[in-house]
Design a protein around this motif. Structure first.
Motif, PDB file in Angstrom:
ATOM      1  N   ARG A 165       0.830  -1.204   0.000  1.00 21.33           N
ATOM      2  CA  ARG A 165       0.000   0.000   0.000  1.00 21.33           C
ATOM      3  C   ARG A 165       0.868   1.258   0.000  1.00 21.33           C
ATOM      4  N   GLU A 166       1.953   1.208   0.774  1.00 19.31           N
ATOM      5  CA  GLU A 166       2.840   2.372   0.836  1.00 19.31           C
ATOM      6  C   GLU A 166       3.486   2.655  -0.515  1.00 19.31           C
ATOM      7  N   ASP A 167       3.944   1.601  -1.193  1.00 14.96           N
ATOM      8  CA  ASP A 167       4.526   1.769  -2.527  1.00 14.96           C
ATOM      9  C   ASP A 167       3.511   2.362  -3.498  1.00 14.96           C
ATOM     10  N   LEU A 168       2.298   1.840  -3.466  1.00 17.61           N
ATOM     11  CA  LEU A 168       1.276   2.295  -4.404  1.00 17.61           C
ATOM     12  C   LEU A 168       0.844   3.722  -4.115  1.00 17.61           C
ATOM     13  N   PHE A 169       0.760   4.056  -2.841  1.00 15.92           N
ATOM     14  CA  PHE A 169       0.390   5.431  -2.515  1.00 15.92           C
ATOM     15  C   PHE A 169       1.439   6.399  -3.043  1.00 15.92           C
ATOM     16  N   ALA A 170       2.718   6.080  -2.830  1.00 16.05           N
ATOM     17  CA  ALA A 170       3.793   6.945  -3.313  1.00 16.05           C
ATOM     18  C   ALA A 170       3.772   7.035  -4.841  1.00 16.05           C
ATOM     19  N   PHE A 171       3.538   5.903  -5.490  1.00  8.71           N
ATOM     20  CA  PHE A 171       3.540   5.858  -6.960  1.00  8.71           C
ATOM     21  C   PHE A 171       2.382   6.670  -7.541  1.00  8.71           C
ATOM     22  N   LEU A 172       1.208   6.553  -6.926  1.00  8.00           N
ATOM     23  CA  LEU A 172      -0.001   7.191  -7.450  1.00  8.00           C
ATOM     24  C   LEU A 172      -0.232   8.578  -6.875  1.00  8.00           C
ATOM     25  N   PHE A 173       0.635   9.018  -5.973  1.00 11.58           N
ATOM     26  CA  PHE A 173       0.416  10.285  -5.292  1.00 11.58           C
ATOM     27  C   PHE A 173       0.262  11.478  -6.237  1.00 11.58           C
ATOM     28  N   PRO A 174       1.059  11.610  -7.315  1.00 10.00           N
ATOM     29  CA  PRO A 174       0.851  12.753  -8.219  1.00 10.00           C
ATOM     30  C   PRO A 174      -0.573  12.814  -8.771  1.00 10.00           C
ATOM     31  N   LEU A 175      -1.139  11.654  -9.060  1.00  9.97           N
ATOM     32  CA  LEU A 175      -2.509  11.602  -9.575  1.00  9.97           C
ATOM     33  C   LEU A 175      -3.504  11.987  -8.488  1.00  9.97           C
ATOM     34  N   LEU A 176      -3.342  11.442  -7.296  1.00 16.06           N
ATOM     35  CA  LEU A 176      -4.264  11.733  -6.198  1.00 16.06           C
ATOM     36  C   LEU A 176      -4.168  13.196  -5.799  1.00 16.06           C
ATOM     37  N   GLN A 177      -2.964  13.736  -5.748  1.00 17.42           N
ATOM     38  CA  GLN A 177      -2.763  15.130  -5.384  1.00 17.42           C
ATOM     39  C   GLN A 177      -3.397  16.045  -6.424  1.00 17.42           C
ATOM     40  N   ASP A 178      -3.214  15.715  -7.698  1.00 20.01           N
ATOM     41  CA  ASP A 178      -3.764  16.514  -8.782  1.00 20.01           C
ATOM     42  C   ASP A 178      -5.287  16.556  -8.699  1.00 20.01           C
ATOM     43  N   GLU A 179      -5.905  15.417  -8.446  1.00 25.28           N
ATOM     44  CA  GLU A 179      -7.355  15.359  -8.355  1.00 25.28           C
ATOM     45  C   GLU A 179      -7.850  16.142  -7.146  1.00 25.28           C
ATOM     46  N   GLU A 181      -6.423  18.804  -5.789  1.00 25.66           N
ATOM     47  CA  GLU A 181      -6.326  20.227  -6.087  1.00 25.66           C
ATOM     48  C   GLU A 181      -7.450  20.667  -7.016  1.00 25.66           C
ATOM     49  N   PHE A 182      -7.776  19.837  -7.998  1.00 20.85           N
ATOM     50  CA  PHE A 182      -8.869  20.148  -8.925  1.00 20.85           C
ATOM     51  C   PHE A 182     -10.192  20.217  -8.168  1.00 20.85           C
TER      52      PHE A 182
END
Length: 281
Positions: A165-179, A181-182
């Motif tokens: 889960r930690e690896d996936l969160f770090a990997f997908l974080f740019p996408l989650l952060q972008d969403e 902010e939008f």
């Protein structure tokens, strides 16, 4: 091996013929530079060579052979093939749903604080077999939209299988952060605009790009979502505030008391006076 009924397959309207297919295999010669413009979210798998990426003044991001990273939609990244590079690219516009027992929301806040802008992960386990199979399918001309969707779902299941889960969160974080902010921008502005076009302009998107992004983040068209939010707020004002109906009508842009009355009957099944009396009971 070539696919059977080639012409029938290629003539189908589900056959992806554009320059940005859902799944793509590409090679670049050593020293070659190009610009990556992401209209969808993209996962890049570097199966051969070494890739350098340059993004908004950030330090050079080196992606060696056997590694992958995610670039969210709406980005512009300069790429350099340090050596001859072979890439497999997955493009998608879907909410992440890896399995019913996995939620990125469960990861602790401490993990989020340790995450950088982009995270590179090694390609592990069955993902190599998956990528090898994709190369065969693409070479043989299997480019059906429905097939690509199934393979994309398979990719996310494999990510769930081979990474923490930690690896996936770090990997997908740019996408989650972008969403995130939008979504924050939408929640700040939607009450002050008269239509979707104005909301798109305030969000610095073209109308078509805004509609695609909005549906991806909120799960429905912008016009329908705004109408739902507006309807909920009107009901809340009628039942929980001390404002007059004239004040509520003016705040939400109704051009007459009769118009407001008709809206309430249509949406709530009763005029505003009855709704307020029932709410107080």
């Amino acid at each position: 091996m070539e696919t059977v009924y080639v012409s029938e397959h290629c003539d189908c309207y589900n056959y992806q013929k554009g320059d940005r297919p859902g799944i793509e295999s590409r090679s670049r010669a050593g020293g070659e530079e190009w610009l990556i413009r992401t209209y969808d979210d993209e996962i890049l798998f570097v199966t051969e060579g070494r890739l350098h990426l340059f993004y908004q003044g950030q330090p050079t991001l080196a992606v060696p052979q056997g590694h992958m990273l995610l670039i969210p939609s709406g980005k512009q990244v300069k790429a350099l093939a340090v050596r001859g590079v072979h890439l497999t690219v997955l493009r998608f516009r879907m909410q992440l749903n890896m399995c019913e027992r996995f939620s990125l929301d469960r990861i602790t806040d401490q993990v989020a604080e340790q995450v950088g802008k982009f995270t590179i992960l090694p390609i592990r386990g069955g993902l190599w077999n998956y990528l090898d199979a994709l190369e065969i399918y693409l070479r043989d001309g299997v480019r059906c939209t429905h097939f690509f969707h199934l393979k994309l779902c398979e990719a996310f299941m494999l990510l769930r299988a081979y990474y923490s889960r930690e690896d996936l969160f770090a990997f997908l974080f740019p996408l989650l952060q972008d969403e995130s902010e939008f979504a924050d921008a939408i929640l700040r502005h939607y009450r002050t605009v008269k239509n979707v076009e104005m909301l798109a302009e305030l969000s610095n998107y073209s109308l078509s790009g805004f509609e695609k992004r909005f549906k991806k983040v909120f799960g429905m068209p912008a016009g329908r979502w705004i109408k739902q939010q507006r309807t909920k707020e009107i009901f809340r004002e009628i039942t929980h505030s001390g404002k007059t109906f004239k004040e509520i009508s003016g705040e939400f842009g109704f051009y007459s008391p009769a118009h407001f009355n008709t809206f309430c009957k249509t949406q709530f099944g009763a005029p505003p006076g009855d709704i307020r009396r029932q709410g107080r009971k």
